[in-house]
Write a protein that holds these residues in place. Structure first.
Motif, short mmCIF file in Angstrom:
data_model
loop_
_atom_site.label_atom_id
_atom_site.label_comp_id
_atom_site.label_asym_id
_atom_site.label_seq_id
_atom_site.Cartn_x
_atom_site.Cartn_y
_atom_site.Cartn_z
N ALA A 41 -12.51 31.37 -16.42
CA ALA A 41 -13.57 30.55 -16.69
C ALA A 41 -14.08 29.91 -15.55
N GLN A 42 -13.25 29.68 -14.66
CA GLN A 42 -13.77 29.10 -13.23
C GLN A 42 -14.77 29.94 -12.56
N GLU A 43 -14.36 31.33 -12.78
CA GLU A 43 -15.31 32.28 -12.02
C GLU A 43 -16.55 32.70 -12.77
N LYS A 44 -16.41 32.81 -14.14
CA LYS A 44 -17.51 33.24 -14.84
C LYS A 44 -18.29 32.43 -15.80
N SER A 45 -18.04 31.04 -15.89
CA SER A 45 -18.62 30.11 -16.70
C SER A 45 -20.15 29.85 -16.30
N PRO A 46 -21.11 30.29 -16.73
CA PRO A 46 -22.35 30.06 -16.81
C PRO A 46 -22.52 28.47 -16.13
N SER A 47 -22.18 27.41 -16.76
CA SER A 47 -22.40 26.28 -16.33
C SER A 47 -21.85 25.83 -15.00
N LEU A 48 -20.76 26.32 -14.64
CA LEU A 48 -20.10 26.18 -13.33
C LEU A 48 -20.96 26.82 -12.29
N ARG A 49 -21.30 28.08 -12.60
CA ARG A 49 -22.28 28.92 -11.40
C ARG A 49 -23.60 28.25 -11.29
N GLN A 50 -24.20 27.88 -12.52
CA GLN A 50 -25.24 27.01 -12.23
C GLN A 50 -25.28 25.89 -11.50
N SER A 51 -24.28 24.87 -11.86
CA SER A 51 -24.00 23.85 -11.26
C SER A 51 -23.95 23.95 -9.35
N LYS A 52 -22.92 24.93 -9.14
CA LYS A 52 -22.99 25.39 -7.82
C LYS A 52 -24.22 25.79 -7.09
N GLU A 53 -25.09 26.61 -7.72
CA GLU A 53 -26.45 26.85 -7.06
C GLU A 53 -27.09 25.46 -7.10
N ARG A 54 -26.98 24.54 -8.06
CA ARG A 54 -27.81 23.28 -7.67
C ARG A 54 -27.47 22.65 -6.51
N ALA A 55 -26.12 22.84 -6.27
CA ALA A 55 -25.38 22.10 -5.23
C ALA A 55 -25.87 22.59 -3.81
N LEU A 56 -26.04 24.17 -3.94
CA LEU A 56 -26.41 24.78 -2.88
C LEU A 56 -27.77 24.44 -2.41
N LYS A 57 -28.81 24.37 -3.32
CA LYS A 57 -30.08 24.06 -3.32
C LYS A 57 -30.23 22.83 -2.60
N THR A 58 -29.42 21.86 -3.02
CA THR A 58 -29.54 20.24 -2.37
C THR A 58 -29.25 20.36 -0.81
N GLN A 59 -28.33 21.23 -0.56
CA GLN A 59 -27.83 21.34 0.76
C GLN A 59 -29.07 22.00 1.45
N GLN A 60 -29.40 22.92 0.92
CA GLN A 60 -30.89 23.37 1.65
C GLN A 60 -31.96 22.48 1.89
N THR A 61 -32.14 21.71 0.81
CA THR A 61 -32.93 20.59 0.88
C THR A 61 -32.92 19.39 1.96
N ILE A 62 -31.43 19.28 2.17
CA ILE A 62 -30.97 18.32 3.26
C ILE A 62 -31.34 19.02 4.63
N HIS A 63 -31.15 20.27 4.71
CA HIS A 63 -31.63 20.97 6.04
C HIS A 63 -33.01 21.01 6.11
N GLN A 64 -33.70 20.99 5.34
CA GLN A 64 -35.12 21.11 5.39
C GLN A 64 -35.66 19.76 5.81
N ILE A 65 -35.00 18.58 5.33
CA ILE A 65 -35.23 17.08 5.52
C ILE A 65 -34.82 17.08 7.20
N LEU A 66 -33.69 17.24 7.59
CA LEU A 66 -33.40 17.35 8.98
C LEU A 66 -34.02 17.97 10.00
N ALA A 67 -34.93 18.80 9.29
CA ALA A 67 -35.51 19.77 10.32
C ALA A 67 -36.84 19.06 10.84
N GLY A 68 -36.98 17.73 10.29
CA GLY A 68 -38.21 16.66 10.88
C GLY A 68 -37.74 16.02 11.87
N ARG A 69 -36.38 16.22 12.29
CA ARG A 69 -36.09 15.33 13.45
C ARG A 69 -36.15 16.31 14.58
N LYS A 70 -36.19 17.47 14.31
CA LYS A 70 -35.97 18.54 15.75
C LYS A 70 -37.59 18.59 16.02
#
Length: 484
Positions: A41-70
């Protein structure tokens, strides 16, 4: 910093765990144990996989914000053809950037006709020397300039974040990432509880199937005895009919129980996020002991534990922090901004300047005077979010407390029913045995045997339900306490 490190490793685990174990799980492999089901269930659960993708998307948004400092760098290459170069800037000229320039400008002679009068010879003096006429120029200003102009420019700009807007945005991004990771933990706990309750539910249906099968076997034996007694003339045909009716009723229950097992297996596999047709062959679980002690259920201590461990409680704290930082961020809507720009241009054949390489450094300070009240409105909206977050925090605390209290009641209820059912099932078995003996001896009727069998079946059903209600209640208590 501690929360950020924890968030990073949790996110890393969310990313790598499915990748590591995905290849280890073969498709349509039979599910046998609870641990296998939880892992799957931890591997295949759709809700867990979607939650992981939302977290990864948020991480990329943070990288986008930090790009303004460079520093921001860009390179520009250009090629220009001076179409009116024959007369330079004195030619036909261009009307503007959007006008079509004439490649064939009208070139007039420098000395118009009649500008040089005829000189007559004089006898009394030497022959006058004629004034030479200067040659016509081949062009005006800029004559001889290379018409092909190339240039390469490099520009580097740096936002100095004078008001700390990027810093605040980065902090908000870190908080949002932590919210996403906590949401993953919440979904993981929900998934584990769903798997455990589904696992126990399937075991319940299989146990009830055995109870139904045993009831059918008992009814078949009772019918055999009734027919034997009828043939011997010791009982009436009514007893045979009652035995047949009891057998038919128990067969109906067996058919329903058998189909319920198949439905439960299908639903259990589907809840894991795998093909519903995946075979499920659960191993026999450890049976609940007759005198199993009730675990310690100190309500105040358990509620304190839950409030400290539940991801939802931490999320409400983060929501309050985010609201406060949003108020700060929107309050900087009219804050000044400062930026520095360094640029350099290289032109291998400059037309009007002597240097082929030029450079510039500029610093720009921008002070907004008014935004029409937009920043003030955004700040007020953020204050409203803060008040809503405070209400939500109180609501979640009450909800967590209620879940713990309800789980404690459910554990106690199932435990008490199980202990009572143990005694009842032993009594029902003895009553059924006595009813059979009395029927064979002709001192009682088949109706008494049927009643005793029905009571035994009900007692065995009760013990099965109490046993798995107890295990499910323990799983619910673990979920209410925030245990992974």
């Amino acid at each position: 910093m501690r929360h950020q490190k924890k968030t990073f490793f949790l996110l890393l685990g969310m990313t790598l765990l499915p990748l590591v174990s995905w290849s280890q799980q073969q498709p349509l492999t039979p599910i046998r144990t609870l641990d296998e089901a939880l892992k799957l269930a931890q591997e295949k659960s759709p809700s867990l996989r979607q939650s992981k993708e939302r977290a990864l998307k948020t991480q990329q948004t943070i990288h986008q914000i930090l790009a303004g400092r460079k520093p921001q760098a860009s390179v520009r290459a250009s090629y220009t053809r001076l179409l009116n170069g024959g007369s330079g800037f004195g030619g036909g000229g261009a009307a503007g950037g959007g006008a079509v320039q004439n490649p064939f400008p009208v070139l007039l002679q420098n000395a118009p006709p009649g500008a040089q009068p005829v000189q007559l010879p004089a006898a009394s003096r030497a022959e006058a020397t004629p004034t030479p006429t200067p040659p016509a120029s081949s062009g005006g200003f800029g004559s001889g300039i290379d018409l092909n102009q190339q240039s390469v420019s490099l520009s580097i700009s740096q936002n100095l974040d004078l008001a700390g807007v990027i810093k605040l945005a980065n902090q908000l991004g870190d908080l949002e990432l932590e919210v996403q990771v906590l949401d993953y933990q919440r979904l993981l706990m929900d998934t584990k509880y769903t798997v455990r309750s589904g696992y126990y539910g399937l075991l319940r249906t299989e146990s009830l199937l055995k109870v139904s099968a045993a009831a059918v076997a008992q009814s078949e034996e009772a019918l055999k005895v009734a027919r034997s007694q009828f043939n011997a003339g010791t009982v009436a045909q009514f007893d045979v009919l009652r035995a047949q009716t009891q057998l038919a009723n128990n067969q109906q229950s067996l058919i329903s129980a058998r189909n319920q097992v198949q439905l439960s297996k299908n639903a259990f596999a589907n809840s894991l996020g795998v093909d519903p047709g995946t075979p499920v062959e659960l191993a026999a679980p450890t049976q609940m002991k007759e005198k199993e002690p009730l675990p310690a259920l100190e309500e105040a201590k358990l509620i304190t534990t839950a409030l400290a461990a539940r991801p939802e409680a931490r999320q409400t704290e983060i929501s309050l922090t985010k609201a406060a930082k949003n108020i700060q961020l929107y309050g900087k809507g009219l804050a000044p901004s400062l930026a520095a720009v360094l640029s350099s241009t290289y032109n291998p054949n400059p037309a009007f300047i002597s240097n082929s390489t030029t450079g510039s450094l500029s610093v720009a300070l921008t002070v907004p005077l008014s935004d029409g009240g937009a920043s003030k409105a955004q700040a007020e909206a953020a204050r409203s979010d803060q008040r809503a977050a405070e209400i939500q925090k109180e609501q979640f605390q009450h909800g967590i407390k209620a879940e713990v209290q309800q789980a404690i009641i459910a554990v106690r209820d199932a435990h008490e029913r199980a202990q009572t059912a143990w005694g009842a099932v032993e009594q029902a078995r003895e009553a059924y045995r006595i009813a059979q003996v009395r029927f064979r001896e002709g001192v009682d009727t088949q109706l008494s045997v049927n009643d005793a069998q029905t009571a035994l079946t009900q007692s065995e059903t009760n013990i099965v339900n109490a046993r798995y209600d107890y295990l499910t209640a323990l799983a619910r208590l673990d979920r209410a306490l925030g245990k992974e």
